[in-house]
Motif scaffolding. Structure first.
Motif, short mmCIF file in Angstrom:
data_model
loop_
_atom_site.label_atom_id
_atom_site.label_comp_id
_atom_site.label_asym_id
_atom_site.label_seq_id
_atom_site.Cartn_x
_atom_site.Cartn_y
_atom_site.Cartn_z
N THR A 111 0.83 -1.21 0.00
CA THR A 111 0.00 0.00 0.00
C THR A 111 0.87 1.26 0.00
OG1 THR A 111 -1.70 -1.20 1.25
CG2 THR A 111 -1.84 1.21 1.20
N THR A 112 1.90 1.26 0.80
CA THR A 112 2.81 2.41 0.83
C THR A 112 3.49 2.62 -0.53
OG1 THR A 112 3.22 1.96 3.18
CG2 THR A 112 4.77 3.41 2.03
N TYR A 113 3.83 1.55 -1.16
CA TYR A 113 4.48 1.63 -2.50
C TYR A 113 3.56 2.29 -3.50
CZ TYR A 113 6.27 0.01 -6.98
OH TYR A 113 6.72 -0.04 -8.27
N TRP A 114 2.27 1.92 -3.51
CA TRP A 114 1.34 2.52 -4.48
C TRP A 114 1.04 3.98 -4.13
CZ3 TRP A 114 0.27 1.19 -9.12
CH2 TRP A 114 0.39 -0.13 -9.52
N ILE A 115 0.98 4.30 -2.84
CA ILE A 115 0.74 5.69 -2.45
C ILE A 115 1.90 6.58 -2.90
CG2 ILE A 115 0.56 7.25 -0.48
CD1 ILE A 115 -1.02 5.03 0.96
N LEU A 116 3.12 6.12 -2.65
CA LEU A 116 4.29 6.91 -3.09
C LEU A 116 4.35 7.04 -4.61
CD1 LEU A 116 7.01 5.57 -0.62
CD2 LEU A 116 5.84 7.78 -0.55
N THR A 117 4.00 5.95 -5.28
CA THR A 117 4.01 6.00 -6.76
C THR A 117 2.99 7.00 -7.28
OG1 THR A 117 4.68 3.69 -6.84
CG2 THR A 117 3.74 4.63 -8.84
N ALA A 118 1.77 7.00 -6.69
CA ALA A 118 0.73 7.96 -7.11
C ALA A 118 1.15 9.38 -6.78
CB ALA A 118 -0.59 7.61 -6.43
N LEU A 119 1.81 9.56 -5.60
CA LEU A 119 2.26 10.90 -5.23
C LEU A 119 3.29 11.44 -6.22
CD1 LEU A 119 2.23 13.23 -3.19
CD2 LEU A 119 4.00 12.01 -1.89
N PHE A 120 4.25 10.61 -6.57
CA PHE A 120 5.25 11.03 -7.55
C PHE A 120 4.63 11.32 -8.92
CE2 PHE A 120 8.44 8.75 -4.78
CZ PHE A 120 9.08 9.90 -4.37
N MET A 121 3.70 10.53 -9.35
CA MET A 121 3.03 10.77 -10.62
C MET A 121 2.22 12.06 -10.58
SD MET A 121 1.75 6.96 -11.73
CE MET A 121 0.95 7.61 -13.18
N LEU A 122 1.57 12.33 -9.42
CA LEU A 122 0.81 13.56 -9.27
C LEU A 122 1.72 14.79 -9.33
CD1 LEU A 122 -1.97 14.83 -8.76
CD2 LEU A 122 -1.51 14.62 -6.29
#
Length: 392
Positions: free
Chosen positions: A235-246
């Motif tokens: 879950t943390t991995y996907w949150i960080l990935t979405a944050l970087f993409m945003l």
């Protein structure tokens, strides 16, 4: 005399012959001038003496005929014979004797002068020969001195050459020794570098891998451990990935939905200007290629530089023609206005006429300056810039 002088001058250089002739002329100058004067005087007296002798012989013949009675028939010294003797023969005999004595004395003086000239000439030649011998002796001494100096210079040059070669040999030996020392040092460094490289390779081979693939595999292995925090890590991995993409897409979204600013307008203006220039170039290039295919300039395309220069020259010619047409139209309109103003103000004040003349002068000076600037700028365009512009 010229033949004798030429034989005496044989074996001498032109400069020596000139000097010898000058010495002889100087020694015989006095006698030569007197001989020339005697020749002149004898050339004057000899015809007179010849004429007197001929007249004397004629009157002597007449006198003898009178005495013998061949003419008058009276033998003896008659009146006519005495008249011939006293009036014709007496003074001619005296004059002939005087001229003969004078010519004899002149001949004797000339002979003596010629002898003096020959003696002076011989004396001058002897003196010149002595002087020439002295000069030859001095020249021989100088030649020997120069030869000795030449030998000394050659010996010094040989010594200097040997010394230079020895110095070059010593320098080359020092360079070779230093290069050998440097070669040994580099060989040692290469051996040490090879040993370090082998040790590093062995350490890398024996060490645990830490590349991106190993780390990614370890991360996926962590995701699979659900009861050990794998779900939380996933879950943390996907949150960080979405944050970087945003973070990466927010500027693009803002730029897409917001109104264009001044910077965007400046960029858009440059792009529009480039597109219009490119469209104009394509249009002119298509027209040029069409004219080239229909004309006799196909050989020019084999030289790219010449082709670019030709295209640029054609464009400049068209621009110059348009510029000249506009200048001519402007001058014609100004001339018509000035004529109309002058006709309407024929009786105007002098100040107004001066103002019109000043305006006319300023207008033509401005036209002249604009033409100079245009054609100077057209002729100063570099060839490389032309090639780049026509190649866009």
């Amino acid at each position: 005399e010229q033949k004798q002088g030429g034989e005496e001058f044989a074996g001498l250089t032109p400069e020596q012959q000139t000097r010898l002739k000058s010495s002889i002329d100087e020694a015989t100058e006095t006698f030569t001038s007197r001989v020339e004067a005697i020749d002149t005087e004898m050339a004057t007296l000899t015809p007179q003496y010849t004429k007197i002798q001929q007249e004397q012989a004629f009157w002597q013949e007449q006198f003898e005929k009178e005495v013998n009675g061949e003419r008058s028939g009276i033998r003896g010294l008659g009146p006519r014979a005495r008249s011939i003797r006293d009036d014709q023969l007496a003074w001619r005999r005296t004059e002939a004797a005087r001229l003969g004595v004078l010519l004899k004395s002149l001949s004797e003086e000339k002979s003596a002068l010629l002898a003096s000239i020959a003696e002076s000439k011989a004396t001058a030649i002897a003196a010149f020969e002595k002087k020439l011998e002295a000069e030859r002796a001095v020249a021989a001494v100088e030649e020997a001195r120069v030869a000795a100096l030449r030998r000394k210079v050659q010996a010094d040059q040989a010594d200097q050459f040997v010394e230079q070669q020895n110095q070059i040999r010593a320098t080359i030996k020092e360079q070779i020794d230093s290069m050998l020392i440097e070669l040994k040092r580099m060989q040692g460094e290469l051996a040490a570098t090879g040993a370090d490289e082998r040790a590093t390779i062995e350490a890398i081979a024996s060490d645990t891998r830490r590349d991106i693939l190993t780390q990614t595999l370890a991360l996926h292995y962590l995701f699979q451990q659900g009861e050990r925090g794998g779900k939380f890590a996933f879950t943390t991995y996907w949150i960080l990935t979405a944050l970087f993409m945003l973070v990466d897409t927010i500027p693009l979204m803002v730029k897409f939905f917001c109104k264009a600013g001044p910077y965007d307008k400046l960029l858009d203006r440059e792009e529009v200007q480039y597109d219009s220039d490119h469209a104009a170039f394509l249009k002119s290039h298509h027209r040029y290629m069409k004219e080239l295919g229909e004309g006799d300039l196909i050989a020019v395309t084999r030289n790219k530089t010449l082709e670019n220069a030709l295209v640029d020259g054609v464009e400049h010619s068209r621009a110059a023609r348009a510029f000249l047409d506009s200048m001519i139209e402007l001058e014609r309109a100004f001339h018509e206005k000035m004529l109309a103003e002058q006709e309407s103000d024929a009786y105007a004040a002098p100040e107004k006429r001066e103002m019109l003349e000043a305006m006319k002068k300023g207008f033509y000076e401005d036209m002249h300056r604009r033409m100079e600037n245009f054609f100077a700028h057209s002729h100063n365009v570099p060839v490389q810039n032309v090639g780049v512009r026509t190649g866009i």
